[in-house]
Design an enzyme around this catalytic site. Structure first.
Site, mmCIF file in Angstrom:
data_model
loop_
_atom_site.group_PDB
_atom_site.id
_atom_site.type_symbol
_atom_site.label_atom_id
_atom_site.label_comp_id
_atom_site.label_asym_id
_atom_site.label_seq_id
_atom_site.Cartn_x
_atom_site.Cartn_y
_atom_site.Cartn_z
ATOM 1 N N SER A 259 0.798 -1.350 -0.076
ATOM 2 C CA SER A 259 0.029 0.066 0.103
ATOM 3 C C SER A 259 0.957 1.117 0.005
ATOM 4 O O SER A 259 1.910 1.278 -0.708
ATOM 5 C CB SER A 259 -0.891 -0.042 1.293
ATOM 6 O OG SER A 259 -1.771 1.108 1.162
ATOM 7 N N TYR B 118 -5.193 7.935 -6.524
ATOM 8 C CA TYR B 118 -4.356 6.959 -5.993
ATOM 9 C C TYR B 118 -4.411 6.703 -4.404
ATOM 10 O O TYR B 118 -4.313 5.533 -4.124
ATOM 11 C CB TYR B 118 -2.770 7.607 -6.294
ATOM 12 C CG TYR B 118 -1.655 6.916 -5.750
ATOM 13 C CD1 TYR B 118 -1.235 5.591 -6.212
ATOM 14 C CD2 TYR B 118 -1.017 7.476 -4.508
ATOM 15 C CE1 TYR B 118 -0.243 4.908 -5.598
ATOM 16 C CE2 TYR B 118 -0.027 6.654 -4.099
ATOM 17 C CZ TYR B 118 0.417 5.204 -4.741
ATOM 18 O OH TYR B 118 1.600 4.694 -4.114
ATOM 19 N N LYS C 14 -4.860 2.818 -2.782
ATOM 20 C CA LYS C 14 -4.232 2.326 -1.761
ATOM 21 C C LYS C 14 -4.910 2.118 -0.388
ATOM 22 O O LYS C 14 -4.481 1.100 0.448
ATOM 23 C CB LYS C 14 -2.871 3.320 -1.430
ATOM 24 C CG LYS C 14 -2.172 3.420 -2.598
ATOM 25 C CD LYS C 14 -1.243 2.239 -2.968
ATOM 26 C CE LYS C 14 -1.475 1.486 -3.797
ATOM 27 N NZ LYS C 14 -0.652 0.449 -4.031
#
Length: 312
Positions: A169, A199, A203
């Site tokens: 992550s 993004y 994650k």
């Protein structure tokens, strides 16, 4: 404020207590590293090869992977194996898993390492998903789902009764709002978000999905650990403007540091105790956002992901 203090501590962590020399002998272990042709993934593959694991490097470009495999052989004397995988194309994901299962009956460690960061907003996956969520979360979810029978079978016969799924992550997962299911595919809501928001959301999705995997499959011997590898200088930032990249690079660590936390999670005996924990640089259990640990959110995301891949 505590979130930002935590991020600062992760951005400038204390000296690592773990090094690649602490990795045990991995003779007989079979591993996959997605995105193992570059950056943190390549460094991870290198350390696994040095310690005698069988390593599949899973990525899109045969040319790039074969170049990486040559580099790895030059530096380790060991040969990794190419597995063609495009995480942004669900049919390719299925083909990759089938290819792997035609060659191997076991899988000890799956490193879900590949990722894309902040590409232009117009870019989508082959199947019409946001490129970042589709690649980073959905593609890895489907790949893991298809490989679960091999992971579970391996856990049953392993001396410690475990097989591991390690998910890369980012600290960016705490900087976005909660998961917005309306933005996972292209939509007006998605286009209101910046590439970096998307993004961070992807994650965050990695962590939520990894925790849900831990809840669902702990009884089958699966150890699922998401982690922040640290702020690392790789080509992941290739979509950023060059000036931003040059400034950012002053504060980044090398890929050798970037591989440490996932190698720790994937290889050392004591890390089997960290199922459903979040690791931070370098090789430490650390804090994550509270909603990432919420079983209701985990179940909702898992059900959505299952729905997307049921007819592939």
């Amino acid at each position: 404020m505590s979130t930002y203090l935590s991020l600062l501590g992760q951005a400038f962590p204390p000296k690592s207590q773990f090094s690649v020399d602490d990795i045990p002998d991995l003779t007989g272990k079979v591993t996959i590293v997605t995105g193992g042709n570059t950056g943190i993934g390549k460094e991870t593959a290198k350390a696994l090869l040095v310690h005698n694991a069988k390593v599949y490097v899973a990525a899109r470009s045969q040319e790039k992977v074969e170049a990486a495999i040559r580099d790895l052989k030059n530096s380790t004397g060991k040969e990794a194996i190419f597995l063609k995988l495009d995480l942004g194309d669900l049919k390719s994901v299925k083909a990759a898993a089938e290819e792997y299962l035609s060659k191997e009956t076991k899988l000890d460690i799956l490193f879900n390492n590949a990722g894309v960061m902040a590409p232009p907003i117009d870019l989508l996956t082959t199947d019409g998903y946001d490129l970042q969520f589709g690649t980073n979360v959905l593609g890895h979810f489907y790949f893991t789902k298809l490989l679960l029978p091999a992971l579970i079978a391996t856990a049953k016969s392993a001396p410690d009764g475990k097989a591991r799924v390690i998910t890369t992550s980012s600290s960016a997962h705490v900087l976005t709002s909660s998961l917005n299911f309306d933005t996972f595919k292209d939509s007006p809501a998605r286009r209101k978000l910046s590439p970096f928001d998307l993004y961070g959301q992807s994650k965050h999705g990695n962590v939520v999905q990894a925790f849900e995997l831990a809840r669902r499959y702990a009884s089958e011997g699966i150890v699922s650990i998401p982690l922040n590898p640290g702020n690392i200088k790789t080509d992941l930032a290739r979509h950023m403007p060059s000036l931003q990249r040059s400034i950012l690079n002053q504060f980044l660590y090398d890929v050798e540091h970037g591989a440490l936390t996932q190698l720790y999670a994937g290889t050392v005996p004591e890390a089997v105790e960290f199922n459903g924990k979040y690791l931070v640089p370098w090789a430490r259990v650390g804090p994550t956002r509270k909603d990432a640990e919420d079983p209701k959110i985990g179940e909702a995301l898992w059900n959505w992901l299952e729905e997307q891949v049921k007819d592939i």
